[in-house]
Design an enzyme around this catalytic site. Structure first.
Site, mmCIF file in Angstrom:
data_model
loop_
_atom_site.group_PDB
_atom_site.id
_atom_site.type_symbol
_atom_site.label_atom_id
_atom_site.label_comp_id
_atom_site.label_asym_id
_atom_site.label_seq_id
_atom_site.Cartn_x
_atom_site.Cartn_y
_atom_site.Cartn_z
ATOM 1 N N ASP A 114 0.689 -1.260 0.071
ATOM 2 C CA ASP A 114 -0.081 0.013 0.002
ATOM 3 C C ASP A 114 1.034 1.201 -0.031
ATOM 4 O O ASP A 114 2.042 1.323 0.408
ATOM 5 C CB ASP A 114 -0.857 0.087 1.357
HETATM 6 N N1 URA Z 1 -0.944 -5.861 3.785
HETATM 7 C C1 URA Z 1 -1.598 -4.660 4.079
HETATM 8 O O1 URA Z 1 -2.497 -4.466 4.381
HETATM 9 N N2 URA Z 1 -0.958 -3.688 3.354
HETATM 10 C C2 URA Z 1 0.393 -3.854 2.482
HETATM 11 O O2 URA Z 1 0.867 -2.921 2.005
HETATM 12 C C3 URA Z 1 0.855 -5.299 2.546
HETATM 13 C C4 URA Z 1 0.074 -6.228 3.285
#
Ligand code: URA
Length: 239
Positions: A104
């Site tokens: 993310d």
């Molecule tokens: N899980 C998440 O919630 N976000 C990420 O970026 C990676 C794994």
């Protein structure tokens, strides 16, 4: 391999046409002799090719460990935000690079950047269960019950199930832990903790397979992964 194919595959932003021009200008040498024709054949593993005096090594694929900072997106292009590809230094750039898997925008840590689609597929495919480990800081203290809940897997928020994951609470801080998952579903770590009544405040990926994010790599920094180490990205069990 043809010289123009060789050079255009190893250097970003250099097309076969460009190689022709570079040869005409005398900027390319093969084994010490200026290359007059860009369609000449070379042995990519033996011949010494220089561009402006700099040796161009042949690598079929490249593998880069990036320590992604927050605010940067895992995409090859984005109109608004900076992308992980923009963080790759000139000397590691080449055609066809992409991030193998997404973090993310607000997640930090280990992203593999490569041009090897086959390896990326093996690393990401759910069938291969490659573990990925995250350092997590939570809004509220973790609970003793998390270990068993994660260890057994539990019902997800879509009517299916999360596969078992390994929860390792920090001994020093009751809001910090490591979580190792073998799937890579959208917002997975955040969604799992929401279901347990908690919330992720900070998330950083610190390991893929058996390969740890280099502790000396600053946020935004890159490191080329040696070919002999690439298999570690696919190894199921750490240790
Ligand atoms: N899980 C998440 O919630 N976000 C990420 O970026 C990676 C794994």
């Amino acid at each position: 391999m043809r010289l123009d194919r060789f050079l255009s595959s190893q250097i970003a932003d250099v097309s076969r046409k460009d190689v022709k021009k570079l040869c005409l200008k005398g900027r390319v040498t093969v084994n010490g002799t200026a290359a007059k024709r860009s369609d000449m054949h070379i042995d990519e593993n033996k011949d010494v090719v220089l561009l402006d005096g700099k040796k161009i090594e042949y690598k079929e694929h490249i593998y880069i460990m990036l320590n992604k900072p927050r605010g940067v997106v895992c995409a090859t292009r984005d109109g608004l935000s900076k992308t992980v590809l923009e963080l790759i230094p000139e000397e590691l750039r080449r055609k066809g690079l992409f991030p193998a898997g997404r973090l993310d925008k607000d997640t930090e840590g280990f992203v593999l950047i490569t041009d090897d689609g086959e390896l990326a597929h093996r690393m990401l495919s759910p069938a291969h269960h490659v573990p990925k480990t995250y350092f997590v800081r939570l809004e509220k203290p973790w609970e003793e019950s998390y270990k068993e809940t994660f260890g057994q897997g539990f019902e997800d928020d879509e009517g299916g199930r999360w596969l078992p994951a390994e929860f390792e609470p920090s001994q020093e801080n009751d809001r910090e832990c490591l979580l190792t998952i073998t799937e890579g579903r959208y917002h997975q770590v955040k969604r799992m903790f929401i279901q347990l009544g908690n919330r992720v405040e900070f998330l950083k990926r610190i390991r893929i397979g058996k390969m740890e994010l280099d502790a000396n790599l600053p946020a935004g920094g890159c490191l080329e992964i040696l070919h002999k180490d690439v298999d570690k990205l696919l190894t199921k069990k750490s240790g």
